[in-house]
Design an enzyme around this catalytic site. Structure first.
Site, PDB file in Angstrom:
ATOM      1  N   LYS A   1       0.832  -1.213   0.000  1.00 40.27           N
ATOM      2  CA  LYS A   1       0.000   0.000   0.000  1.00 40.27           C
ATOM      3  C   LYS A   1       0.859   1.253   0.000  1.00 40.27           C
ATOM      4  O   LYS A   1       0.469   2.276  -0.574  1.00 40.27           O
ATOM      5  CB  LYS A   1      -0.944   0.020   1.206  1.00 40.27           C
ATOM      6  CG  LYS A   1      -1.845  -1.201   1.320  1.00 40.27           C
ATOM      7  CD  LYS A   1      -2.638  -1.496   0.077  1.00 40.27           C
ATOM      8  CE  LYS A   1      -2.661  -2.982  -0.226  1.00 40.27           C
ATOM      9  NZ  LYS A   1      -3.090  -3.367  -1.549  1.00 40.27           N
TER      10      LYS A   1
ATOM     11  N   GLU B   1      -2.590   7.469   7.920  1.00 39.87           N
ATOM     12  CA  GLU B   1      -3.432   8.310   7.056  1.00 39.87           C
ATOM     13  C   GLU B   1      -4.358   9.145   7.919  1.00 39.87           C
ATOM     14  O   GLU B   1      -4.792   8.677   8.975  1.00 39.87           O
ATOM     15  CB  GLU B   1      -4.343   7.435   6.188  1.00 39.87           C
ATOM     16  CG  GLU B   1      -3.760   6.940   4.913  1.00 39.87           C
ATOM     17  CD  GLU B   1      -4.752   6.076   4.142  1.00 39.87           C
ATOM     18  OE1 GLU B   1      -4.289   5.425   3.204  1.00 39.87           O
ATOM     19  OE2 GLU B   1      -5.951   6.035   4.476  1.00 39.87           O
TER      20      GLU B   1
ATOM     21  N   HIS C   1     -15.678  -4.874   6.637  1.00 35.98           N
ATOM     22  CA  HIS C   1     -14.798  -4.678   5.481  1.00 35.98           C
ATOM     23  C   HIS C   1     -15.045  -5.667   4.352  1.00 35.98           C
ATOM     24  O   HIS C   1     -14.214  -5.824   3.459  1.00 35.98           O
ATOM     25  CB  HIS C   1     -13.327  -4.667   5.905  1.00 35.98           C
ATOM     26  CG  HIS C   1     -13.041  -3.659   6.968  1.00 35.98           C
ATOM     27  ND1 HIS C   1     -13.386  -2.335   6.836  1.00 35.98           N
ATOM     28  CD2 HIS C   1     -12.502  -3.779   8.200  1.00 35.98           C
ATOM     29  CE1 HIS C   1     -13.059  -1.683   7.931  1.00 35.98           C
ATOM     30  NE2 HIS C   1     -12.528  -2.534   8.779  1.00 35.98           N
TER      31      HIS C   1
ATOM     32  N   ARG D   1      -6.821  -7.449 -10.257  1.00 31.49           N
ATOM     33  CA  ARG D   1      -7.536  -8.671 -10.636  1.00 31.49           C
ATOM     34  C   ARG D   1      -8.931  -8.320 -11.144  1.00 31.49           C
ATOM     35  O   ARG D   1      -9.362  -7.178 -11.043  1.00 31.49           O
ATOM     36  CB  ARG D   1      -7.698  -9.550  -9.392  1.00 31.49           C
ATOM     37  CG  ARG D   1      -8.441  -8.802  -8.285  1.00 31.49           C
ATOM     38  CD  ARG D   1      -8.941  -9.678  -7.166  1.00 31.49           C
ATOM     39  NE  ARG D   1      -9.876  -8.952  -6.335  1.00 31.49           N
ATOM     40  CZ  ARG D   1      -9.569  -8.209  -5.285  1.00 31.49           C
ATOM     41  NH1 ARG D   1      -8.295  -8.083  -4.928  1.00 31.49           N
ATOM     42  NH2 ARG D   1     -10.503  -7.583  -4.597  1.00 31.49           N
TER      43      ARG D   1
HETATM   44  C1  MV4 Z   1     -10.378   4.562   5.582  1.00 33.10           C
HETATM   45  C2  MV4 Z   1     -11.508   5.115   6.196  1.00 33.10           C
HETATM   46  C3  MV4 Z   1     -11.426   6.425   6.627  1.00 33.10           C
HETATM   47  N1  MV4 Z   1     -10.281   7.123   6.465  1.00 33.10           N
HETATM   48  N2  MV4 Z   1      -9.249   5.305   5.448  1.00 33.10           N
HETATM   49  C4  MV4 Z   1     -10.235   0.883   3.886  1.00 33.10           C
HETATM   50  C5  MV4 Z   1     -10.529  -0.495   3.496  1.00 33.10           C
HETATM   51  C6  MV4 Z   1     -11.987  -0.602   3.643  1.00 33.10           C
HETATM   52  N3  MV4 Z   1     -12.444  -1.939   3.711  1.00 33.10           N
HETATM   53  C7  MV4 Z   1     -12.199   0.185   4.898  1.00 33.10           C
HETATM   54  N4  MV4 Z   1     -11.356   1.283   4.715  1.00 33.10           N
HETATM   55  C8  MV4 Z   1     -11.475   2.542   5.227  1.00 33.10           C
HETATM   56  N5  MV4 Z   1     -10.372   3.309   5.110  1.00 33.10           N
HETATM   57  C9  MV4 Z   1      -9.221   6.548   5.887  1.00 33.10           C
HETATM   58  N6  MV4 Z   1      -8.090   7.256   5.774  1.00 33.10           N
HETATM   59  C10 MV4 Z   1     -12.661   4.333   6.327  1.00 33.10           C
HETATM   60  C11 MV4 Z   1     -12.643   3.030   5.866  1.00 33.10           C
HETATM   61  C12 MV4 Z   1     -13.842   2.273   6.071  1.00 33.10           C
HETATM   62  C13 MV4 Z   1     -14.696   1.972   5.025  1.00 33.10           C
HETATM   63  C14 MV4 Z   1     -14.419   2.378   3.717  1.00 33.10           C
HETATM   64  C15 MV4 Z   1     -15.258   2.068   2.693  1.00 33.10           C
HETATM   65  C16 MV4 Z   1     -16.418   1.333   2.950  1.00 33.10           C
HETATM   66  C17 MV4 Z   1     -16.711   0.902   4.223  1.00 33.10           C
HETATM   67  C18 MV4 Z   1     -15.857   1.216   5.273  1.00 33.10           C
HETATM   68  C19 MV4 Z   1     -16.171   0.792   6.570  1.00 33.10           C
HETATM   69  C20 MV4 Z   1     -15.318   1.091   7.595  1.00 33.10           C
HETATM   70  C21 MV4 Z   1     -14.157   1.829   7.343  1.00 33.10           C
END
Ligand code: MV4
Length: 520
Positions: free
Chosen positions: A116, A200, A235, A293
């Site tokens: 990443k 981040e 997730h 992918r």
């Molecule tokens: C984040 C975020 C807020 N701020 N990164 C990354 C992988 C994905 N499965 C969850 N991720 C997130 N990364 C930053 N800097 C919030 C999430 C997140 C999220 C993102 C998209 C869809 C659902 C989510 C559920 C929880 C957290």
């Protein structure tokens, strides 16, 4: 064009790849574990090679066994599907070194996107916005503390080797940083064998919107628009749609252009997906990661663009130019996909393996079901419990929801628990219908659901009491009437009215029962 392709996967995605092979007149070769001898993907192929016992590490993850199977059957190319070895650069290299063609990007692009932090560096170099934070792994807690102060809380700590949320920690203040740092590091070490983490700034209530890109080996790179994937549970994506209800042509074009720039910067070839977080309020978007992918949710893009992504993967791998250019890509209508898992939504989505004893499949206008199972299939505990992807297309989002609701009600899987009942509730949910789809959707939905269930139970009890009270009252009135009329036949008429009241009560309860009765 290839004459024979080996499919290094199982389940619904192996079946999907078989279909693209057949369209192109290519003979598909299956590999399978001992648990999958009688599975659909094996039966649909022309040849099949057993590559080991049920556990994935002894079968679908065994690189030498898969390459031997390709050589033994004289397959010219290998399609990895998703999961298993699909994003393993070592596998891509081994395939190429064996003189075979890997249907996917080069190992170098996979390696850059596999980390990443190096993916974030590539994005910065390509001029694609990233979530503010570090592009190198943190070297100490002191550095984390300094940077958290600089970017400002809340911050996210994420595993460099990760993706998909594993090893991710939200830290809201200085006081939580130490424990978040330690937890993120140890989770990264145990999940990926690599403890490096980066930092981040946290985006509040983000949306997850991803762009499908496609590149050929002649320098053509295009995008096929976005998929809205904000509805996630732990997730894991639950529902995906195309287009995103918050996107307009302008945002699609801006995000699409950014995704194409990134793909070009890493000499990408084949199908790829660039994931972005989009701020709910400002619609600012930030690069999150790139998946090298074919993705689970590719059908919604296919339904809306009419482009067969798997066919295109194969022709591009064989050296052909893309069969379309950017200006040929048109988005028509709306598509929504539900991931049907062999999990029990009434028991915290616990896996529900077992034999499929009853199967009623949905069909009809606008419906597509990408399935890997059939009547009699055994859903194994050894693999991902995804059994099918139900997608609906309509001219509008409303029409696609109407069709999805109809298909979900038609679809019956017996013998195991599935997530179908959960989706039947989502497509009837007001927030879902009005497209309030930020990442908090599932937890809010579950709260609403628990509330309705409580009210439902109360209503049920009240209803039963009301029926009993009505029956007693009815019987009383009848009896009084009999006495007043001085009927000599009072006794038998009381019996009759009592029986009528009982019958009425039974009818009322059975009607209620029919409405709420458990599906198979
Ligand atoms: C984040 C975020 C807020 N701020 N990164 C990354 C992988 C994905 N499965 C969850 N991720 C997130 N990364 C930053 N800097 C919030 C999430 C997140 C999220 C993102 C998209 C869809 C659902 C989510 C559920 C929880 C957290």
């Amino acid at each position: 064009m290839f004459r024979k392709i080996l499919i290094a996967n199982r389940g619904e995605i192996a079946v999907r790849i078989v279909r693209a092979c057949r369209d192109l007149g290519i003979s598909p070769v299956a590999v399978y574990s001992e648990a999958d001898l009688e599975s659909v993907h094996v039966r649909l192929c022309d040849e099949a090679v057993c590559i080991g016992p049920a556990p994935s590490v002894e079968s679908y993850l065994r690189i030498p066994a898969i390459i031997d199977a390709a050589k033994a059957t004289h397959a010219e190319a290998i399609h990895p599907g998703y999961g298993f070895l699909a994003e393993n650069a070592e596998f891509a290299r081994a395939v190429t070194e064996a003189g075979l063609i890997f249907i996917g990007p080069g190992a170098e692009a996979m390696e850059i996107m596999g980390s990443k932090t190096s993916a974030r560096r590539a994005a910065v170099e390509a001029g694609v916005p990233i979530v503010p934070g570090t592009v190198d792994p943190l070297t100490s807690f002191a550095e984390a503390k300094e940077l958290a102060g600089k970017f400002g809380y809340p911050v996210m700590l994420k595993a460099s080797a990760g993706g998909g949320g594993k090893g991710m920690r939200l830290v809201e203040s200085d006081g939580e940083l130490q424990s978040g740092f330690d937890n993120a590091q140890s989770e990264a070490a145990s999940a990926f064998g690599d403890s490096s983490i980066y930092l981040e700034k946290a985006v509040s209530r983000p949306r997850h919107i991803e762009i499908q890109v496609f590149a050929d080996s002649h320098g053509n790179v295009v995008h096929l628009g976005e998929r809205e994937c904000s509805i996630q549970r732990r997730h894991q994506k639950v529902i995906e749609e195309c287009p995103s209800p918050i996107n307009d042509a302008g945002l699609r074009s801006t995000m699409g252009t950014a995704a194409v720039k990134l793909a070009r910067a890493v000499n990408y070839v084949g199908a790829g997906t660039v994931e972005f977080l989009v701020a709910d309020d400002t619609r600012e978007f930030y690069f999150l990661e790139m998946n090298t992918r074919l993705q689970v949710e590719h059908p919604v893009t296919e339904l809306v663009t009419g482009i067969d992504l798997v066919r295109e993967q194969i022709t591009v791998a064989a050296g052909a130019p893309l069969s379309f250019s950017q200006k040929d890509v048109r988005w028509s209508g709306h598509a929504i996909e539900c991931r049907v898992y062999a999990e029990d939504p009434e028991n915290n989505f616990f896996p529900s393996p077992g034999r499929i004893k009853y199967l009623q499949l949905p069909f009809g206008p606008g419906i597509r079901d990408d399935s890997g199972i059939e009547l009699g299939s055994e859903v194994s505990i050894h693999y991902d419990p995804l059994i099918s992807k139900l997608a609906a297309w309509g001219r509008t989002r409303e029409e696609s929801i109407d069709r999805l609701r109809r298909a979900l009600d038609e679809y019956e899987v017996g013998g195991i628990k599935t997530t179908l009942p959960f989706f039947r509730e989502i497509v009837r949910d007001g927030e879902f219908k009005s497209a309030r789809l930020d990442t908090g959707f599932i937890s809010r939905f579950n709260e609403r659901r628990a509330q309705t269930k409580d009210e439902g139970a109360d209503n049920g009890t009240h209803h039963d009491i009301a029926v009993i009270a009505a029956a007693i009252q009815y019987a009383k009135l009848q009896r009084e009437a009999n006495f007043k009329s001085g009927s000599t036949d009072g006794q038998s008429r009381w019996k009759m009215s009592s029986r009528a009241a009982q019958l009425e009560a039974r009818n009322l309860t059975s009607v209620r029962g029919a409405r709420t009765h458990e599906r198979k």
